[in-house]
Design a protein around this motif. Structure first.
Motif, PDB file in Angstrom:
ATOM      1  N   THR A  47       0.833  -1.350  -0.064  1.00 57.68           N
ATOM      2  CA  THR A  47      -0.030  -0.126  -0.056  1.00 57.68           C
ATOM      3  C   THR A  47       0.759   1.227  -0.014  1.00 57.68           C
ATOM      4  O   THR A  47       0.500   2.087  -0.490  1.00 57.68           O
ATOM      5  CB  THR A  47      -0.970  -0.038   1.174  1.00 57.68           C
ATOM      6  N   ALA A 184      -4.249  -9.631  -1.321  1.00 57.57           N
ATOM      7  CA  ALA A 184      -5.138  -9.208  -2.246  1.00 57.57           C
ATOM      8  C   ALA A 184      -6.352  -8.399  -1.567  1.00 57.57           C
ATOM      9  O   ALA A 184      -6.693  -7.413  -1.599  1.00 57.57           O
ATOM     10  CB  ALA A 184      -5.343  -9.832  -3.400  1.00 57.57           C
ATOM     11  N   THR A 188      -6.873  -4.369  -0.640  1.00 57.39           N
ATOM     12  CA  THR A 188      -8.331  -3.554  -0.869  1.00 57.39           C
ATOM     13  C   THR A 188      -9.301  -3.450  -0.011  1.00 57.39           C
ATOM     14  O   THR A 188      -9.905  -2.247   0.305  1.00 57.39           O
ATOM     15  CB  THR A 188      -9.096  -4.401  -2.093  1.00 57.39           C
ATOM     16  N   LYS A 334     -12.603  -7.382  -3.374  1.00 59.25           N
ATOM     17  CA  LYS A 334     -11.325  -7.232  -3.931  1.00 59.25           C
ATOM     18  C   LYS A 334     -11.008  -6.956  -5.397  1.00 59.25           C
ATOM     19  O   LYS A 334     -10.099  -6.389  -5.948  1.00 59.25           O
ATOM     20  CB  LYS A 334     -10.197  -8.167  -3.569  1.00 59.25           C
ATOM     21  N   LEU A 338     -10.832  -2.622  -7.146  1.00 54.10           N
ATOM     22  CA  LEU A 338      -9.429  -2.285  -7.653  1.00 54.10           C
ATOM     23  C   LEU A 338      -9.455  -1.130  -8.623  1.00 54.10           C
ATOM     24  O   LEU A 338      -8.452  -0.158  -8.612  1.00 54.10           O
ATOM     25  CB  LEU A 338      -8.977  -3.461  -8.531  1.00 54.10           C
ATOM     26  N   GLN A 341      -9.432   2.272  -6.793  1.00 54.48           N
ATOM     27  CA  GLN A 341      -8.394   2.228  -5.848  1.00 54.48           C
ATOM     28  C   GLN A 341      -7.032   2.232  -6.241  1.00 54.48           C
ATOM     29  O   GLN A 341      -6.085   3.040  -6.097  1.00 54.48           O
ATOM     30  CB  GLN A 341      -8.229   1.273  -4.752  1.00 54.48           C
ATOM     31  N   VAL A 342      -7.100   1.635  -7.624  1.00 56.16           N
ATOM     32  CA  VAL A 342      -5.545   1.362  -8.179  1.00 56.16           C
ATOM     33  C   VAL A 342      -5.722   1.840  -9.798  1.00 56.16           C
ATOM     34  O   VAL A 342      -5.067   2.914 -10.381  1.00 56.16           O
ATOM     35  CB  VAL A 342      -5.117  -0.060  -8.240  1.00 56.16           C
TER      36      VAL A 342
END
Length: 367
Positions: A47, A184, A188, A334, A338, A341-342
């Motif tokens: 993270t 993973a 998340t 998860k 994503l 968040q990513v």
């Protein structure tokens, strides 16, 4: 109204309580059994680079929040489309957290009370504090964090006589596969959920405090979650741990000091309520900021009440039962989280860096 600015200490308190919100009582993904604490350590390490990217966005866009960044980089139409996605994500996340509390109340604390009642009480409290401003949330978070840390430390110390260290063995008995699945899951939920804080970046001082706030918050909350996870594992064992909906509550209920100090799990439940209060408040604030930005409203406060009530109503019907809630949290979330968040933040950061590089090149050509 004057622009809100929150000191770094209060911002770190918000980040810590936001991250430990639901995970403190629901636990993190537990496929790896007695090696789950290793997965959490790896998730924290994974993270931190993401937090540096978030912090870099604060440097590239000082005084702007996530919605301002999206519209500035991708233009009015695409930027507003991305903003609508984040409005949904923060609204949905707030509803998920409220439902966690509702299921906890229904299962453990207030078994005869309709689940909507405790969720509505917390929801109205969040509406009130968000309407008062994020500065109030920051001051509340700083006080509540001190209380939370005090209770966690006392409970950890009282749990030591119940520790059974054989629960830690054999380490990695199922190999690295389940550990990677837990990495993973823990990445998340809960650590990368702090992407929500990007929607409140306008409250940070303009100088580079974002990296300090995010990395400090993630590290401290990671230590807290690892400590609580190891305690639950040592008290309950991996087999019992994996079968429980709220392992922390059950682990604390085992504390019995000389038949004198018992039934202290109620004080531990208070931590759950205080941390989820901050988490839901931040989700509500960021949702309202997005609505105000997309629809060009003068103030986010004009939609706080309506949005908060929608969040509570959504929490009431979002799951069929607690089994569905747990399955979504540990298996579906998860994958679902994503992009928010990513992927979208990475796309935003890369595009912003290219734009900044081109702007710097044009300035050199002019000179």
């Amino acid at each position: 109204m004057g622009k809100e600015i929150i000191p770094a200490g209060q911002s770190i308190s918000i980040v810590i309580l936001f991250i430990i919100g639901s995970s403190l009582f629901m636990g993190t993904s537990g496929e790896s059994g007695n090696s789950s604490w290793i997965a959490i350590i790896l998730a924290v390490l994974l993270t931190i680079p993401l937090m540096l990217i978030y912090a870099r966005l604060h440097v590239l866009f000082p005084g702007k929040n996530l919605y301002d960044m999206l519209i500035a980089v991708f233009g009015g139409f695409i930027g507003r489309m991305f903003s609508c996605l984040y409005i949904w994500y923060t609204l949905h996340l707030g509803s998920l957290v409220l439902r966690n509390y509702g299921e906890f109340s229904k299962t453990v604390a207030l078994t005869s009370t309709p689940m909507l009642a405790p969720m509505l009480i917390v929801g109205l409290l969040c509406i009130w504090v968000v309407n008062a401003g994020l500065e109030v949330v920051g001051r509340s978070a700083k006080f509540l964090l001190l209380f939370t840390l005090a209770v966690i430390i006392v409970v950890q110390l009282l749990s030591i006589p119940k520790f059974e260290y054989q629960h830690m063995k054999p380490l990695l008995d199922s190999g690295w596969g389940p550990v990677m699945q837990d990495v993973a899951g823990s990445f998340t939920f809960p650590f990368a959920e702090i992407v929500v804080f990007l929607g409140a970046f306008t409250v940070l001082p303009r100088k580079g405090s974002a990296a300090r706030v995010l990395i400090s918050g993630v590290t401290i909350s990671g230590v807290i979650i690892i400590g609580v996870t190891v305690r639950n594992l040592l008290v309950l064992g991996p087999e019992i741990l994996s079968s429980l909906y709220f392992p922390a509550y059950v682990a604390v209920s085992r504390i019995n000091v000389g038949d004198f100090l018992t039934r202290i799990e109620g004080s531990s439940a208070i931590i759950f309520i205080t941390s989820l209060f901050i988490k839901v408040s931040l989700c509500l604030y960021v949702t309202c900021q997005g609505i105000a930005r997309v629809f060009k409203l003068e103030s986010y406060r004009s939609v706080v009440l309506q949005t908060g009530l929608i969040m509570v109503c959504m929490a009431d019907f979002i799951y069929k039962d607690i089994t569905q809630m747990q399955y979504f949290a540990y298996h579906i979330y998860k994958i679902y989280a994503l992009p928010f968040q990513v992927f979208i933040p990475l796309l935003l950061w890369i595009t912003a860096e290219i734009m900044a590089h081109r702007a710097a090149g044009r300035e050199e050509d002019v000179q």
